[in-house]
Design a protein around this motif. Structure first.
Motif, PDB file in Angstrom:
ATOM      1  N   LYS A   1       0.842  -1.204   0.000  1.00 46.20           N
ATOM      2  CA  LYS A   1       0.000   0.000   0.000  1.00 46.20           C
ATOM      3  C   LYS A   1       0.874   1.249   0.000  1.00 46.20           C
ATOM      4  CE  LYS A   1      -3.975  -2.050   2.404  1.00 46.20           C
ATOM      5  NZ  LYS A   1      -4.791  -2.034   3.655  1.00 46.20           N
TER       6      LYS A   1
ATOM      7  N   PHE B   1       2.026   1.878  -3.522  1.00 45.53           N
ATOM      8  CA  PHE B   1       0.999   2.513  -4.346  1.00 45.53           C
ATOM      9  C   PHE B   1       0.833   3.989  -3.963  1.00 45.53           C
ATOM     10  CE2 PHE B   1      -0.577  -1.906  -5.081  1.00 45.53           C
ATOM     11  CZ  PHE B   1      -0.520  -1.866  -6.477  1.00 45.53           C
ATOM     12  N   ALA B   2       0.898   4.252  -2.645  1.00 43.21           N
ATOM     13  CA  ALA B   2       0.764   5.645  -2.197  1.00 43.21           C
ATOM     14  C   ALA B   2       1.897   6.508  -2.733  1.00 43.21           C
ATOM     15  CB  ALA B   2       0.734   5.694  -0.663  1.00 43.21           C
TER      16      ALA B   2
ATOM     17  N   GLY C   1       1.014   7.842  -5.951  1.00 44.47           N
ATOM     18  CA  GLY C   1      -0.211   8.619  -5.967  1.00 44.47           C
ATOM     19  C   GLY C   1      -1.503   7.838  -5.961  1.00 44.47           C
ATOM     20  N   ILE C   2      -1.428   6.533  -5.685  1.00 47.20           N
ATOM     21  CA  ILE C   2      -2.637   5.706  -5.634  1.00 47.20           C
ATOM     22  C   ILE C   2      -2.966   5.412  -4.175  1.00 47.20           C
ATOM     23  CG2 ILE C   2      -3.717   3.532  -6.323  1.00 47.20           C
ATOM     24  CD1 ILE C   2      -1.814   3.444  -8.691  1.00 47.20           C
ATOM     25  N   GLY C   3      -4.013   6.008  -3.646  1.00 47.79           N
ATOM     26  CA  GLY C   3      -4.414   5.777  -2.267  1.00 47.79           C
ATOM     27  C   GLY C   3      -3.667   6.656  -1.285  1.00 47.79           C
ATOM     28  N   GLN C   4      -4.129   6.594  -0.040  1.00 50.61           N
ATOM     29  CA  GLN C   4      -3.526   7.366   1.043  1.00 50.61           C
ATOM     30  C   GLN C   4      -3.004   6.401   2.110  1.00 50.61           C
ATOM     31  OE1 GLN C   4      -3.152  10.733   1.177  1.00 50.61           O
ATOM     32  NE2 GLN C   4      -4.009  10.860  -0.891  1.00 50.61           N
TER      33      GLN C   4
ATOM     34  N   LYS D   1       3.867   4.310   3.536  1.00 44.16           N
ATOM     35  CA  LYS D   1       4.801   4.855   2.540  1.00 44.16           C
ATOM     36  C   LYS D   1       6.133   5.212   3.180  1.00 44.16           C
ATOM     37  CE  LYS D   1       4.076   9.003   0.829  1.00 44.16           C
ATOM     38  NZ  LYS D   1       3.503  10.107   0.004  1.00 44.16           N
TER      39      LYS D   1
END
Length: 264
Positions: A68, A71-72, A75-78, A83
């Protein structure tokens, strides 16, 4: 290799990769004690990849969380915390990558396959592990990791490319000096190993391209057996560290190192 030799390699790797007693050192010693021909660096890497898959299976939730974070990053998701942790691990991996490339391209890896070197490193880094476990506070968890911690443990991990040091041992030593609990030091160590071991696997792709079908088959079988042994060992170790210190590993390392220096 015979199936018995592949099984022995898998058990030795699966057990010693997660105990801070040097898996690479024991893989080098296996031919010495059994009389088998040295299995060579490619099989060594294959069993490490089996260990890597075991780590990703056992720490599946952590791996998903770091995914995750990846992806963050694009720029995908928070997932700010995930991160940040992902990047600390990536930064901590850089020293091992640089040293690994230097040793691989320079052809120095074969020169490290020495019982004397293994013995010396077992003793030195075993003593350091004992000191760290004795004086290190038990206040930090993996989520408390900072860039500084990632770099320090990453620098320690680079030392583990020399057999007898123990990747898990030296990274747990650094983490314990930094104040991580025993269980969290192990967790930190194993998650940090994912990109490092994956990178080692990438380094042998040119060798795999020229390998015989028989060698590839042996690597696949040995890696699969290692995965099973490693998964069982990891579950045992995480439970053990919740109740006991690392002194048993320190004693084993010093005794094994002294025996190697005395008799080989």
């Amino acid at each position: 290799m015979t199936f018995i030799q592949m099984l022995l390699l898998a058990v030795v790797q699966g057990v010693t990769e997660f105990l801070p007693i040097s898996s690479s050192g024991h893989l080098i010693l296996l031919p010495v004690f059994t009389g088998y021909a040295d299995q060579g660096p490619m099989i060594d890497i294959a069993v490490h990849v089996g260990s890597l898959l075991a780590i990703m299976t056992y720490f599946f939730k952590d791996v998903i969380a770091l995914g995750k974070g990846g992806f963050a990053t694009i720029g995908i998701g928070q997932a700010e915390k995930e991160k940040r942790l992902l990047w600390w691990i990536i930064i901590g991996t850089i020293p091992a990558v640089i040293v690994g490339l230097f040793l691989k391209t320079g052809g120095y890896l074969e020169g490290f396959r020495s019982t004397t070197l293994v013995g010396i490193n077992l003793i030195i880094y075993g003593i350091l592990l004992g000191i760290a476990d004795r004086v290190g506070k038990q206040v930090k968890s993996f989520e408390d990791m900072t860039m500084k911690d990632g770099i320090i443990v990453g620098l320690a991990q680079a030392l583990a490319l020399i057999p007898g040091t123990s990747r898990s041992g030296v990274t747990m030593t650094a983490a314990r000096f930094l104040g991580y609990t025993r269980v969290e030091a192990a967790r930190f160590s194993f998650l940090l190993s994912i990109p490092a071991v994956a990178g080692a696997g990438i380094l042998i792709i040119p060798d795999l391209m020229g390998a015989s079908s028989e060698l590839l088959k042996e690597a696949l079988i040995t890696g699969a057996l290692t995965f099973l042994a490693a998964l069982a060992t990891m579950a045992f170790l995480m439970q053990f560290l919740r109740k006991a210190s690392m002194m048993v590993f320190v004693i084993y390392r010093v005794a094994m190192g002294a025996a190697l220096l005395a008799f080989f």
